[in-house]
Design a protein around this motif. Structure first.
Motif, short mmCIF file in Angstrom:
data_model
loop_
_atom_site.label_atom_id
_atom_site.label_comp_id
_atom_site.label_asym_id
_atom_site.label_seq_id
_atom_site.Cartn_x
_atom_site.Cartn_y
_atom_site.Cartn_z
N ARG A 105 -35.37 -0.68 12.68
CA ARG A 105 -34.80 -2.01 12.56
C ARG A 105 -33.30 -1.82 12.34
N THR A 106 -32.56 -1.93 13.43
CA THR A 106 -31.13 -1.65 13.43
C THR A 106 -30.46 -2.59 14.42
N ILE A 107 -29.17 -2.86 14.20
CA ILE A 107 -28.44 -3.69 15.15
C ILE A 107 -28.27 -2.97 16.48
N ALA A 108 -28.44 -1.65 16.49
CA ALA A 108 -28.32 -0.87 17.73
C ALA A 108 -29.64 -0.94 18.48
N ASP A 109 -29.95 -2.10 19.07
CA ASP A 109 -31.26 -2.34 19.69
C ASP A 109 -31.54 -1.39 20.84
N GLY A 110 -30.50 -0.93 21.53
CA GLY A 110 -30.69 0.00 22.63
C GLY A 110 -31.07 1.40 22.18
N GLN A 111 -31.02 1.64 20.86
CA GLN A 111 -31.38 2.95 20.32
C GLN A 111 -32.59 2.84 19.39
N ASP A 130 -25.83 20.48 20.61
CA ASP A 130 -25.32 21.24 19.47
C ASP A 130 -25.62 20.59 18.12
N GLY A 131 -25.89 19.29 18.11
CA GLY A 131 -26.18 18.64 16.84
C GLY A 131 -26.33 17.14 17.00
N ILE A 132 -26.92 16.51 15.97
CA ILE A 132 -27.08 15.06 15.91
C ILE A 132 -26.49 14.58 14.60
N VAL A 133 -25.73 13.49 14.65
CA VAL A 133 -25.21 12.87 13.43
C VAL A 133 -25.69 11.42 13.39
N LEU A 134 -25.64 10.83 12.19
CA LEU A 134 -26.15 9.49 11.99
C LEU A 134 -25.04 8.54 11.55
N VAL A 135 -25.20 7.26 11.92
CA VAL A 135 -24.25 6.23 11.49
C VAL A 135 -25.03 5.02 10.97
N SER A 136 -24.42 4.31 10.04
CA SER A 136 -25.03 3.11 9.48
C SER A 136 -24.69 1.89 10.33
N ASP A 137 -25.43 0.81 10.11
CA ASP A 137 -25.12 -0.43 10.82
C ASP A 137 -23.72 -0.93 10.46
N ASP A 138 -23.31 -0.76 9.22
CA ASP A 138 -21.96 -1.19 8.83
C ASP A 138 -20.90 -0.37 9.56
N ILE A 189 -21.27 0.97 12.49
CA ILE A 189 -21.30 0.49 13.87
C ILE A 189 -20.48 -0.78 14.00
N ARG A 190 -20.65 -1.71 13.06
CA ARG A 190 -19.87 -2.96 13.08
C ARG A 190 -18.37 -2.66 13.00
N ALA A 191 -17.99 -1.72 12.16
CA ALA A 191 -16.57 -1.38 12.02
C ALA A 191 -16.01 -0.82 13.32
N ALA A 192 -16.80 -0.03 14.02
CA ALA A 192 -16.36 0.52 15.30
C ALA A 192 -16.22 -0.58 16.35
N ARG A 214 -23.40 -13.35 19.44
CA ARG A 214 -23.94 -12.17 18.75
C ARG A 214 -22.81 -11.32 18.19
N PHE A 215 -21.73 -11.15 18.94
CA PHE A 215 -20.60 -10.37 18.47
C PHE A 215 -20.03 -11.00 17.21
N ALA A 216 -19.89 -12.33 17.21
CA ALA A 216 -19.35 -13.02 16.04
C ALA A 216 -20.28 -12.88 14.84
N GLU A 217 -21.60 -12.94 15.08
CA GLU A 217 -22.56 -12.78 13.99
C GLU A 217 -22.44 -11.39 13.34
N LEU A 218 -22.23 -10.38 14.19
CA LEU A 218 -22.19 -9.01 13.70
C LEU A 218 -20.85 -8.65 13.08
N CYS A 219 -19.77 -9.13 13.67
CA CYS A 219 -18.45 -8.62 13.32
C CYS A 219 -17.51 -9.64 12.71
N GLY A 220 -17.96 -10.88 12.60
CA GLY A 220 -17.10 -11.90 12.00
C GLY A 220 -16.95 -11.69 10.50
N ASP A 221 -15.93 -12.26 9.94
CA ASP A 221 -15.69 -12.12 8.49
C ASP A 221 -16.70 -12.98 7.71
#
Length: 322
Positions: free
Chosen positions: A230-236, A254-262, A264-267, A315-322
């Motif tokens: 259950r993540t905002i990254a629905d394609g993953q 060579d490796g896998i790293v993880l990111v949080s939903d927050d 992702i929003r910042a990016a 959707r963009f505004a829901e995720l990234c709006g203030d």
């Protein structure tokens, strides 16, 4: 694992020739602001500007274009949370075929409407209680359709690898290439292309924290299933790596790293406000990892694949709006 790789650099190059003039050769974005933020030269491969708004068109067209006239006449089936759905729908239309797509009920509206806009018939299912592979295979068999899966197919993997091939050709080489990972097709194609070219480029996959199935699998040495993310990254939102993709990624990544939903929003916000480009949550995970300092600090030339841009304004505004 077999000693014979399921996909090779020659396959990726063959796919590149097949999609030339049909898929876009997407631009590579540079930003002095971004370089300063991460302390490295960053090269962003803008697959958000690919046809259907995502890298998925590369693999879908490469696979669909190899079908026989009889298979194209009967039609194509796929299962997808959105971007592969659009890619197969458009590939089918380009080749004079038809498509039936199995999509989760909670697929973002913009992706569902775009898929229908390319002429596909849509069948929905509950992603949290239904097995999309079994449902998709049954649907294809019942209707006499050829199924093109989103990542468990050598021609799909080879097609996805063409994005990395283009990036490596344009940059002349990188210390690291950072790639979003869901089912693992883009990562497998990327690793096949990059490692096939030789050199010392590290290939780093990125998953959302809630969907760390590939990271866990690589650490365990075998495929590991996690609860449906259950993540905002629905394609993953994959819960287990593909058998084929894992066989490639286990050998080459060579490796896998993880990111949080927050993160992702910042990016997404930084890409919009400073880079003037729109990326969807799944397309932003590579950039998120870079901004969060998860990529090896010794890398001075870093490539990132912005894998998709299919997010509507609401959707963009829901995720990234203030």
């Amino acid at each position: 694992m077999t000693n014979t790789p399921p996909v090779t650099l020659a396959d990726v190059r063959d796919a590149a020739a097949r999609i030339e003039g049909v898929a876009h050769r997407t631009p590579v974005l540079r930003s002095r602001t971004l370089d300063a933020l991460v302390g490295a030269e960053v090269y962003l491969k803008c697959e958000n500007l690919q046809r259907v708004g995502a890298f998925k068109f590369r693999g879908a067209y490469n696979a669909a274009s190899r079908l026989s006239a009889g298979q194209l006449s009967a039609g194509i089936a796929a299962y997808s949370s959105g971007n592969h759905a659009q890619a197969v729908a458009l590939a089918a239309r380009e080749l004079g075929s038809t498509a039936v797509i199995l999509m989760p009920e909670d697929t973002p509206r913009s992706k569902r409407e775009a898929t229908a806009g390319y002429g596909a018939e849509i069948v929905t299912y509950d992603r949290y209680n239904g097995d999309r592979v079994a449902l998709g295979e049954a649907m294809a068999a019942e209707r006499g359709l050829t199924l093109i899966p989103p990542y468990e197919h050598p021609h799909v993997i080879a097609g996805q690898g063409t994005a990395a091939l283009e990036l490596m050709e344009e940059t002349g080489g990188l210390d690291a290439l950072v790639v979003p990972c869901g089912g693992g097709g883009l990562l497998a194609g990327t690793a096949t292309a990059v490692k096939g070219l030789g050199g010392s480029t590290r290939v780093i996959g990125v998953e959302p924290e809630a969907g760390d199935d590939t990271k866990r699998s690589l650490e365990a040495g075998h495929r590991v299933s996690v609860p449906v993310p259950r993540t905002i990254a629905d394609g993953q939102a994959a819960h287990i790596p593909g058998e084929l993709t894992f066989s490639v990624n286990q050998r080459l990544v060579d490796g896998i790293v993880l990111v949080s939903d927050d993160e992702i929003r910042a990016a997404m916000r930084l890409a919009f406000e400073r880079l003037k480009t729109v990326i969807e949550p799944s397309g932003a995970t590579g950039l998120a990892a870079l901004l969060a300092g998860r990529v090896d600090g010794g890398a001075k030339r870093i490539g990132v694949i912005l894998s998709g841009g299919n997010v509507d304004a609401r959707r963009f505004a829901e995720l990234c709006g203030d």
